[in-house]
Design a protein around this motif. Structure first.
Motif, PDB file in Angstrom:
ATOM      1  N   SER A  10       0.669  -1.220   0.021  1.00  0.00           N
ATOM      2  CA  SER A  10      -0.081  -0.020  -0.095  1.00  0.00           C
ATOM      3  C   SER A  10       0.746   1.286  -0.141  1.00  0.00           C
ATOM      4  O   SER A  10       2.021   1.047   0.417  1.00  0.00           O
ATOM      5  CB  SER A  10      -0.902  -0.027   1.198  1.00  0.00           C
ATOM      6  OG  SER A  10      -0.143   0.197   2.502  1.00  0.00           O
ATOM      7  N   ASP A  12       0.947   3.684   2.116  1.00  0.00           N
ATOM      8  CA  ASP A  12       1.561   4.049   3.349  1.00  0.00           C
ATOM      9  C   ASP A  12       2.538   2.932   3.687  1.00  0.00           C
ATOM     10  O   ASP A  12       2.964   3.098   5.077  1.00  0.00           O
ATOM     11  CB  ASP A  12       0.541   4.490   4.201  1.00  0.00           C
ATOM     12  CG  ASP A  12      -0.489   3.038   4.572  1.00  0.00           C
ATOM     13  OD1 ASP A  12      -0.051   2.046   4.315  1.00  0.00           O
ATOM     14  OD2 ASP A  12      -1.361   3.307   5.276  1.00  0.00           O
ATOM     15  N   TRP A  51      -3.074  -0.934  -5.840  1.00  0.00           N
ATOM     16  CA  TRP A  51      -3.696  -0.007  -4.782  1.00  0.00           C
ATOM     17  C   TRP A  51      -4.039   1.749  -5.787  1.00  0.00           C
ATOM     18  O   TRP A  51      -3.196   1.756  -6.596  1.00  0.00           O
ATOM     19  CB  TRP A  51      -2.546   0.421  -3.857  1.00  0.00           C
ATOM     20  CG  TRP A  51      -2.455  -0.740  -2.892  1.00  0.00           C
ATOM     21  CD1 TRP A  51      -1.667  -1.627  -3.031  1.00  0.00           C
ATOM     22  CD2 TRP A  51      -3.105  -0.868  -1.625  1.00  0.00           C
ATOM     23  NE1 TRP A  51      -1.764  -2.558  -1.967  1.00  0.00           N
ATOM     24  CE2 TRP A  51      -2.726  -2.006  -1.044  1.00  0.00           C
ATOM     25  CE3 TRP A  51      -4.206  -0.250  -1.098  1.00  0.00           C
ATOM     26  CZ2 TRP A  51      -3.199  -2.487   0.067  1.00  0.00           C
ATOM     27  CZ3 TRP A  51      -4.779  -0.741  -0.040  1.00  0.00           C
ATOM     28  CH2 TRP A  51      -4.260  -1.794   0.605  1.00  0.00           C
ATOM     29  N   SER A  52      -4.845   2.237  -5.139  1.00  0.00           N
ATOM     30  CA  SER A  52      -5.147   3.700  -5.398  1.00  0.00           C
ATOM     31  C   SER A  52      -4.077   4.578  -4.856  1.00  0.00           C
ATOM     32  O   SER A  52      -3.631   3.830  -3.989  1.00  0.00           O
ATOM     33  CB  SER A  52      -6.392   4.214  -5.082  1.00  0.00           C
ATOM     34  OG  SER A  52      -6.682   4.157  -3.473  1.00  0.00           O
ATOM     35  N   ASP A  54      -4.217   7.045  -3.007  1.00  0.00           N
ATOM     36  CA  ASP A  54      -4.227   7.207  -1.635  1.00  0.00           C
ATOM     37  C   ASP A  54      -4.438   5.964  -0.623  1.00  0.00           C
ATOM     38  O   ASP A  54      -4.637   6.078   0.611  1.00  0.00           O
ATOM     39  CB  ASP A  54      -5.322   8.260  -1.248  1.00  0.00           C
ATOM     40  CG  ASP A  54      -6.528   7.846  -1.857  1.00  0.00           C
ATOM     41  OD1 ASP A  54      -6.811   6.584  -2.187  1.00  0.00           O
ATOM     42  OD2 ASP A  54      -7.602   8.458  -1.728  1.00  0.00           O
ATOM     43  N   SER A  56      -6.908   4.142  -0.324  1.00  0.00           N
ATOM     44  CA  SER A  56      -8.226   3.750  -0.260  1.00  0.00           C
ATOM     45  C   SER A  56      -8.970   2.805  -0.932  1.00  0.00           C
ATOM     46  O   SER A  56     -10.192   2.433  -0.234  1.00  0.00           O
ATOM     47  CB  SER A  56      -9.022   5.278  -0.171  1.00  0.00           C
ATOM     48  OG  SER A  56      -9.484   5.521  -1.416  1.00  0.00           O
ATOM     49  N   GLN A  57      -8.484   2.375  -1.973  1.00  0.00           N
ATOM     50  CA  GLN A  57      -9.276   1.525  -3.130  1.00  0.00           C
ATOM     51  C   GLN A  57      -8.162   0.538  -3.585  1.00  0.00           C
ATOM     52  O   GLN A  57      -7.033   0.916  -3.488  1.00  0.00           O
ATOM     53  CB  GLN A  57     -10.000   2.365  -4.035  1.00  0.00           C
ATOM     54  CG  GLN A  57     -11.003   3.338  -3.626  1.00  0.00           C
ATOM     55  CD  GLN A  57     -11.539   3.915  -4.652  1.00  0.00           C
ATOM     56  OE1 GLN A  57     -12.460   3.382  -5.411  1.00  0.00           O
ATOM     57  NE2 GLN A  57     -11.212   5.065  -4.915  1.00  0.00           N
ATOM     58  N   PRO A  74     -13.534  -0.397  -1.922  1.00  0.00           N
ATOM     59  CA  PRO A  74     -12.577   0.476  -0.898  1.00  0.00           C
ATOM     60  C   PRO A  74     -11.822  -0.616  -0.288  1.00  0.00           C
ATOM     61  O   PRO A  74     -12.227  -1.975   0.187  1.00  0.00           O
ATOM     62  CB  PRO A  74     -13.965   0.581  -0.008  1.00  0.00           C
ATOM     63  CG  PRO A  74     -15.114   0.657  -0.942  1.00  0.00           C
ATOM     64  CD  PRO A  74     -14.865  -0.395  -1.874  1.00  0.00           C
ATOM     65  N   ALA A  75     -10.629  -0.178   0.234  1.00  0.00           N
ATOM     66  CA  ALA A  75      -9.742  -1.102   1.080  1.00  0.00           C
ATOM     67  C   ALA A  75     -10.429  -1.294   2.519  1.00  0.00           C
ATOM     68  O   ALA A  75     -10.057  -2.420   2.927  1.00  0.00           O
ATOM     69  CB  ALA A  75      -8.400  -0.361   1.191  1.00  0.00           C
ATOM     70  N   ASP A  76     -11.323  -0.713   2.850  1.00  0.00           N
ATOM     71  CA  ASP A  76     -11.693  -0.912   4.283  1.00  0.00           C
ATOM     72  C   ASP A  76     -13.086  -1.650   4.212  1.00  0.00           C
ATOM     73  O   ASP A  76     -13.881  -2.068   5.194  1.00  0.00           O
ATOM     74  CB  ASP A  76     -12.078   0.447   5.043  1.00  0.00           C
ATOM     75  CG  ASP A  76     -13.032   1.177   4.325  1.00  0.00           C
ATOM     76  OD1 ASP A  76     -13.745   0.875   3.394  1.00  0.00           O
ATOM     77  OD2 ASP A  76     -13.194   2.386   4.855  1.00  0.00           O
ATOM     78  N   SER A  78     -15.888  -0.848   3.176  1.00  0.00           N
ATOM     79  CA  SER A  78     -17.212  -0.157   3.454  1.00  0.00           C
ATOM     80  C   SER A  78     -18.264  -0.215   2.440  1.00  0.00           C
ATOM     81  O   SER A  78     -19.455   0.376   2.772  1.00  0.00           O
ATOM     82  CB  SER A  78     -16.814   1.253   3.794  1.00  0.00           C
ATOM     83  OG  SER A  78     -16.040   1.927   2.656  1.00  0.00           O
TER      84      SER A  78
END
Length: 180
Positions: A10, A12, A51-52, A54, A56-57, A74-76, A78
């Protein structure tokens, strides 16, 4: 131990998206801090997570061989995964633009060769041709500043790497000399 494929860290650097091969293909996210591997897809035919910018996706391909469709989730988790429009009989998401507004992908169509496409993720979500060669082409990757798109093609009968200004127009520039 399992047969892991296409690992992607990812943005981050806290998670790893990875495909696990077996009778079914799904992809998972491994959280380094929590030491947890979470299954992201359950359809048994999901491959190649990307990965996007940021984090997030994730975009990925899902479906039968050479009839893949692009999806994003979405990575989470949601929201459920959504299919991206794309074009062609098979699509493979390869790279997000640094601003997160587009995905470069490879499309296989009835015409000979592969097509490097760009899928907008905004507005009407149009998919447009970026490179059309009458030979195998693939692996489009955006430059970190989003001003170039690199890709591979064997149009000279030997695989080489090319770059071209994004969003175009612009001449393609061969950057490898002994295969790529």
């Amino acid at each position: 131990p399992r047969p892991y494929l296409h690992p992607r860290i990812s943005p981050d650097m806290r998670q790893l998206a990875v495909e696990i091969e077996g009778p079914n293909h799904n992809f998972y996210i491994y959280d380094f801090a929590r030491d947890v591997l979470s299954q992201m897809t359950t359809d048994g035919v999901s491959h190649w997570p990307v990965w996007s910018p940021d984090g997030s996706q994730l975009a990925y391909r899902s479906g039968k061989m050479m009839a893949w469709r692009m999806w994003r989730v979405p990575a989470d988790r949601s929201r459920p995964a959504e299919q991206l429009p794309g074009t062609g009989i098979s699509q493979n998401a390869e790279s997000w633009s640094p601003d997160g507004h587009a995905i470069a992908y490879t499309a296989v169509t009835k015409e000979q060769g592969s097509h490097i496409m760009v899928q907008s993720l905004e507005g009407s979500q149009e998919s447009r041709l970026f490179v059309d060669v009458k030979a195998a082409a693939g692996s489009p990757k955006f430059s970190p500043d989003g001003k170039w798109l690199a890709y591979c093609s064997n149009e000279t009968k030997e695989p080489q790497v090319y770059v071209q200004a994004f969003p175009g127009p612009g001449a393609k520039i061969q950057v490898s000399s002994d295969g790529g």
